[in-house]
Write an enzyme that holds these catalytic residues in place. Structure first.
Site, PDB file in Angstrom:
ATOM      1  N   HIS A 245      -5.392  -2.991   6.448  1.00 15.72           N
ATOM      2  CA  HIS A 245      -5.169  -3.295   5.031  1.00 15.72           C
ATOM      3  C   HIS A 245      -6.532  -3.607   4.414  1.00 15.72           C
ATOM      4  O   HIS A 245      -6.912  -4.758   4.200  1.00 15.72           O
ATOM      5  CB  HIS A 245      -4.216  -4.478   4.889  1.00 15.72           C
ATOM      6  CG  HIS A 245      -3.941  -4.873   3.472  1.00 15.72           C
ATOM      7  ND1 HIS A 245      -3.255  -4.067   2.598  1.00 15.72           N
ATOM      8  CD2 HIS A 245      -4.280  -5.976   2.770  1.00 15.72           C
ATOM      9  CE1 HIS A 245      -3.165  -4.653   1.422  1.00 15.72           C
ATOM     10  NE2 HIS A 245      -3.793  -5.822   1.500  1.00 15.72           N
TER      11      HIS A 245
ATOM     12  N   ASP B  94       0.828  -1.200   0.000  1.00 13.64           N
ATOM     13  CA  ASP B  94       0.000   0.000   0.000  1.00 13.64           C
ATOM     14  C   ASP B  94       0.871   1.262   0.000  1.00 13.64           C
ATOM     15  O   ASP B  94       0.593   2.231  -0.718  1.00 13.64           O
ATOM     16  CB  ASP B  94      -0.926   0.002   1.223  1.00 13.64           C
ATOM     17  CG  ASP B  94      -1.773  -1.261   1.307  1.00 13.64           C
ATOM     18  OD1 ASP B  94      -2.350  -1.640   0.287  1.00 13.64           O
ATOM     19  OD2 ASP B  94      -1.827  -1.851   2.397  1.00 13.64           O
TER      20      ASP B  94
END
Length: 438
Positions: A278, A250
Site C-alpha cells: 500500500h 486502492d
C-alpha cells in the site's frame, strides 16, 4: 471473585483490582451503572444489553470512599430486560465481538455506525463493539459511546471503551486496527515504520494472549503491509492467514478509474487486483481486470493510458481529494473496511475476486515468502479465503510486482528487531508514501 449476574447469557465480572474503583454500593433495577476509574494500564469500561429472564439485586463491596468518576456505562448499554419477548431476536445469531483501535478517529467515526447498524454482518447479527483509544482520546471515546447510544441500533448489544489492548481485545472475533501515528513533517518512512511497528507489535502480543484463537485481523494503520507482518509475527498462536492489510480502497479507486475511462458504471468492472504494497509501488492490475465480462484491454483501447496514467491516478486519488476539501479520505476508507469484511463473510461471486494484503507463504505466484502482500483472493463466506490461481502475467505486470516486492523486503529489514530477526537495518531509498497519507 465477586460476580454480578445480569442474565443467563452475559455477566459483568468485577475482578479484584477493580474493587477499589467501585462506589460503596450499587443496585440493579431497570438500569445498572458502573463507574470505573480509568488508569494508564488495563483501563476500560464495559457496557452491555443482554437477554435476561430475571434481575437480581447485587451486593456491595465493603464501604469505601466514593471515587472520582471519569467515565460511565452508558444508559441503554447497561439496561437488562427480557429480550425473549422480542419476536425479532428469535432469528438472531450468536453475538460477535469486534474490537476497533483508533476508535476516536475520523475513519472510526464513519465505520462504527456501519458496524452497529447491521450493514456489515447482516440484519440478524448482534454485535459487541470494543473500542480502543489512548489516554488523550479517552473523553472522545466517551463521546463516541454516547453517539452510538443515541443512534438506537437494535443489533448493538455491548459497548466497551478503554486504553489497554489486553482488555479491549478480550475474546475479539474481529480486530480492526486503525489507530496509528500519522507521518509528521520531515519524518522518513523508516522512522514511521519503527514508531508504528512498536504499536502493532504490542497489539499483536495482546491479540495473541486474549483474543479468539480464530480472530480475523484487518490492519488499516500505515504502513499497513509491514504493520500487519509485525502484528502476525507477535501473535504466533493465531493463524498467519488471519491477518490482512487493507488494500481495498486502492481496489475501489482502480475500479472507479476504469469505469470512468470506459464510460460504464463501476458495477460492470470486476476482477481488479491490487498487487503488493500500500504505497506508490502498488500495482493496479488492468491485465486481468474485466469490464462487462471482457478483458479491460479489449474495452479500453488506449493502452498508453493504462500503462502510464491509470496507476498514477489511483495512487494520487487521496492527495487530489485533500486538495479539493482539505480532508483525508476517512469516509471512503471506512467503506473499504466494510467491503473488506463483507468479502470475507459473503461468498465471492463466481469468477470474480477481491484484493487484500495477506501472508505470502505458499503463494502460487513466486512472490517472496514471509511478507504481507496484496494479492487476488476468493472466499466461501466463512471468514477464510483462497488465493486465485487463474491469473495471467506479462513482463509489464511482473516487473512492477517485483518492484513492490523489493520495497516490502526492504521494509521488513527496517523492522527486523520487532519480528524476532535480529538488529534492524533500514535503507529505504525512495519516499513511496501515498499522497494524502503523509
Amino acid at each position: 471473585m465477586p460476580v454480578t449476574e445480569l442474565s443467563p447469557c452475559y455477566k459483568t465480572q468485577i475482578t479484584a483490582p477493580r474493587l477499589s474503583s467501585l462506589p460503596t454500593h450499587f443496585l440493579i433495577r431497570s438500569q445498572l451503572s458502573l463507574r470505573l476509574r480509568p488508569r494508564s494500564k488495563r483501563t476500560g469500561i464495559h457496557c452491555s444489553v443482554a437477554s435476561n429472564q430475571s434481575q437480581a439485586a447485587v451486593v456491595v463491596a465493603p464501604p469505601a470512599e466514593e471515587p472520582k468518576s471519569k467515565a460511565e456505562c452508558y444508559g441503554v448499554f447497561c439496561l437488562t430486560y427480557d429480550l425473549k419477548a422480542e419476536e425479532e431476536t428469535k432469528t438472531w445469531k450468536k453475538l460477535t465481538t469486534v474490537a476497533v483501535s483508533g476508535a476516536a478517529g475520523m475513519i472510526s467515526n464513519h465505520l462504527l455506525f456501519k458496524l452497529a447498524s447491521g450493514e456489515v454482518f447482516g440484519p440478524n447479527q448482534p454485535v459487541a463493539l470494543k473500542l480502543l483509544g489512548s489516554e488523550r482520546s479517552f473523553e472522545a471515546l466517551e463521546g463516541v459511546a454516547m453517539e452510538l447510544e443515541d443512534s438506537l441500533y437494535p443489533l448493538l448489544r455491548e459497548v466497551s471503551i478503554g486504553i489497554d489492548p489486553y482488555e479491549i481485545f478480550q475474546d475479539a472475533e474481529w480486530a480492526l486496527l486503525i489507530g496509528a501515528k500519522p507521518r509528521g513533517p520531515g519524518m522518513e518512512r523508516g522512522d514511521l515504520l519503527d514508531i508504528n511497528g512498536k504499536i502493532f507489535a504490542e497489539q499483536g502480543k495482546a491479540l495473541n494472549d486474549v483474543a479468539s484463537r480464530n480472530v480475523k485481523v484487518i490492519v488499516v494503520g500505515n504502513p499497513c503491509n509491514t504493520n500487519a507482518l509485525i502484528c502476525l509475527k507477535n501473535a504466533p498462536n493465531i493463524p498467519a492467514r488471519n491477518f490482512h492489510a487493507l488494500t481495498r480502497l486502492d481496489e475501489n479507486r482502480a475500479k472507479c478509474q476504469l469505469a470512468l475511462k470506459a464510460g460504464v458504471f463501476y458495477d460492470k468492472v470486476s476482477n481488479v487486483t491490487i498487487w503488493g504494497n500500500h504505497s506508490t509501488t502498488q500495482v493496479p492490475d488492468f491485465l486481468n481486470a474485466r469490464i462487462n465480462g471482457l478483458p479491460v484491454k479489449e474495452v479500453i483501447k488506449d493502452h498508453k493510458w493504462l500503462e502510464e496514467e491509470f496507476t498514477v491516478k489511483v495512487q494520487k486519488r487521496g492527495g487530489a481529494l485533500i486538495q479539493k476539501w482539505g480532508r483525508s479520505s476517512a469516509a471512503s476508507t471506512a467503506v473499504s473496511v466494510v467491503d473488506a469484511i463483507k468479502s470475507l463473510v459473503t461468498p465471492t461471486p463466481v469468477g470474480d475476486w477481491f484484493s487484500t494484503g495477506v501472508y505470502t507463504n505458499g503463494n502460487p505466484y513466486g512472490i517472496a515468502e514471509d511478507l504481507v502482500f496484496s494479492m487476488p483472493c476468493r472466499s466461501k463466506g466463512d471468514g477464510d479465503y483462497e488465493l486465485v490461481k487463474d491469473v495471467i502475467f506479462d513482463d509489464y505486470l511482473l516487473n512492477r510486482i517485483r518492484k513492490s516486492e523489493a520495497e516490502l523486503l526492504a521494509e521488513k529489514q527496517c523492522v527486523s528487531h520487532l519480528i524476532g530477526e535480529g538488529a534492524a537495518f533500514c535503507e529505504l531509498t525512495e519516499d513511496t508514501m501515498l499522497p494524502g497519507e503523509m
